[in-house]
Motif scaffolding. Structure first.
Motif, PDB file in Angstrom:
ATOM      1  N   ASN A   1      33.619  49.901  14.888  1.00 48.18           N
ATOM      2  CA  ASN A   1      34.098  48.591  14.450  1.00 48.18           C
ATOM      3  C   ASN A   1      34.062  48.437  12.930  1.00 48.18           C
ATOM      4  OD1 ASN A   1      33.805  48.028  17.379  1.00 48.18           O
ATOM      5  ND2 ASN A   1      34.169  45.930  16.726  1.00 48.18           N
ATOM      6  N   ILE A   2      33.079  49.035  12.289  1.00 51.70           N
ATOM      7  CA  ILE A   2      33.048  48.988  10.829  1.00 51.70           C
ATOM      8  C   ILE A   2      34.258  49.717  10.251  1.00 51.70           C
ATOM      9  CG2 ILE A   2      31.794  49.736   8.774  1.00 51.70           C
ATOM     10  CD1 ILE A   2      29.202  49.368  10.452  1.00 51.70           C
TER      11      ILE A   2
ATOM     12  N   PRO B   1      34.884  39.926  10.549  1.00 51.18           N
ATOM     13  CA  PRO B   1      35.119  39.535  11.948  1.00 51.18           C
ATOM     14  C   PRO B   1      35.075  40.710  12.914  1.00 51.18           C
ATOM     15  CG  PRO B   1      36.672  38.431  10.495  1.00 51.18           C
ATOM     16  CD  PRO B   1      35.945  39.437   9.656  1.00 51.18           C
ATOM     17  N   THR B   2      35.679  41.829  12.528  1.00 49.70           N
ATOM     18  CA  THR B   2      35.664  43.010  13.395  1.00 49.70           C
ATOM     19  C   THR B   2      34.262  43.603  13.491  1.00 49.70           C
ATOM     20  OG1 THR B   2      37.933  43.500  12.720  1.00 49.70           O
ATOM     21  CG2 THR B   2      36.727  45.263  13.805  1.00 49.70           C
ATOM     22  N   VAL B   3      33.543  43.618  12.377  1.00 54.76           N
ATOM     23  CA  VAL B   3      32.177  44.156  12.375  1.00 54.76           C
ATOM     24  C   VAL B   3      31.276  43.311  13.277  1.00 54.76           C
ATOM     25  CG1 VAL B   3      30.137  44.615  10.962  1.00 54.76           C
ATOM     26  CG2 VAL B   3      32.416  45.149  10.076  1.00 54.76           C
ATOM     27  N   LEU B   4      31.371  41.989  13.143  1.00 59.80           N
ATOM     28  CA  LEU B   4      30.522  41.116  13.951  1.00 59.80           C
ATOM     29  C   LEU B   4      30.900  41.170  15.429  1.00 59.80           C
ATOM     30  CD1 LEU B   4      30.142  37.999  11.622  1.00 59.80           C
ATOM     31  CD2 LEU B   4      28.426  39.724  12.188  1.00 59.80           C
ATOM     32  N   ALA B   5      32.163  41.401  15.715  1.00 59.50           N
ATOM     33  CA  ALA B   5      32.560  41.590  17.114  1.00 59.50           C
ATOM     34  C   ALA B   5      31.859  42.820  17.686  1.00 59.50           C
ATOM     35  CB  ALA B   5      34.072  41.741  17.223  1.00 59.50           C
ATOM     36  N   GLY B   6      31.757  43.867  16.890  1.00 65.93           N
ATOM     37  CA  GLY B   6      31.031  45.063  17.322  1.00 65.93           C
ATOM     38  C   GLY B   6      29.550  44.797  17.498  1.00 65.93           C
TER      39      GLY B   6
END
Length: 222
Positions: A109-110, A146-151
């Protein structure tokens, strides 16, 4: 399971069990939360520099994702059993295992978040005189957040479930109660209560992280 005539009651839901074992339930829940927090926290500390190191290099990215994928496919019971002779029947054994399982989701995700930053935004940052480090901190990481926190949310919820397996090294949080309930002639109240608490921990953690995501990324709501 049928209860034989004359056998003591064995309900799934028991207020008396919760009342009489409140201290045990609180302690097990606290340990469970600590295991999850340590596993995901250390996972982030490892995943972020690894992702930054390989990003922009497709072959290195593939190797890193492949390596973390291999770790993720190792059965948790087997992994804890392998670690136990080295680190002992300690919390450290569980945390190391949980950290390893978070890496695939976090690294992926990162990398996906950083790759999703529009190139014209990068060009604008360069035009403003930003160096690579400043652009990473001020532009790329916030847009990738947003993508990192989704992960992080996915990794956290899955770690809540995986932490129960720490019972094999006597540090499984709520998993300890589930295992004890199974060993005590299927003590239903203990099994059900610990399972419900696991679900609640996962749900609360997901809601808290969702709230954090909305707080840190207000532009995504527009």
């Amino acid at each position: 399971m049928l209860v034989a005539s004359g056998s003591p009651p064995n309900p799934w839901i028991s207020v008396d069990y919760v009342r009489q074992n409140a201290d045990v339930l609180v302690a097990a829940t606290r340990q469970h939360v600590e295991l999850v927090a340590l596993g995901v926290g250390f996972g982030l500390l490892i995943a972020i520099p690894l992702a930054l190191l390989v990003r922009g290099h497709p072959r290195a990215e593939s190797l890193l994702l492949g390596a973390t994928g291999v770790i993720y496919t190792i059965p948790s019971l087997a992994l804890f059993a392998v670690l136990a002779p080295i680190t002992g029947l300690t919390v450290k054994t569980v945390v190391i295992g949980l950290t390893g399982y978070t890496l695939l989701v976090l690294v992926r995700n990162i990398l996906a978040g950083l790759a999703g930053v529009p190139e014209d935004v990068r060009e604008a940052a360069r035009g403003m005189g930003m160096g690579r480090l400043r652009m990473l901190v001020r532009v790329e990481l916030p847009l990738a957040l947003p993508t990192v926190l989704a992960g992080v949310r996915v990794a956290t919820v899955s770690t809540v479930a995986l932490a129960t397996v720490g019972v094999v090294v006597s540090n499984g949080g709520l998993g300890q109660l589930i295992f004890e309930g199974l060993n005590r002639n299927l003590y239903r109240a203990e099994i059900f209560t610990a399972t419900v608490l696991c679900v609640l921990v996962a749900g609360v953690a997901d809601l808290l992280l969702l709230g954090l995501e909305r707080l840190l990324t207000p532009w995504t709501r527009r």
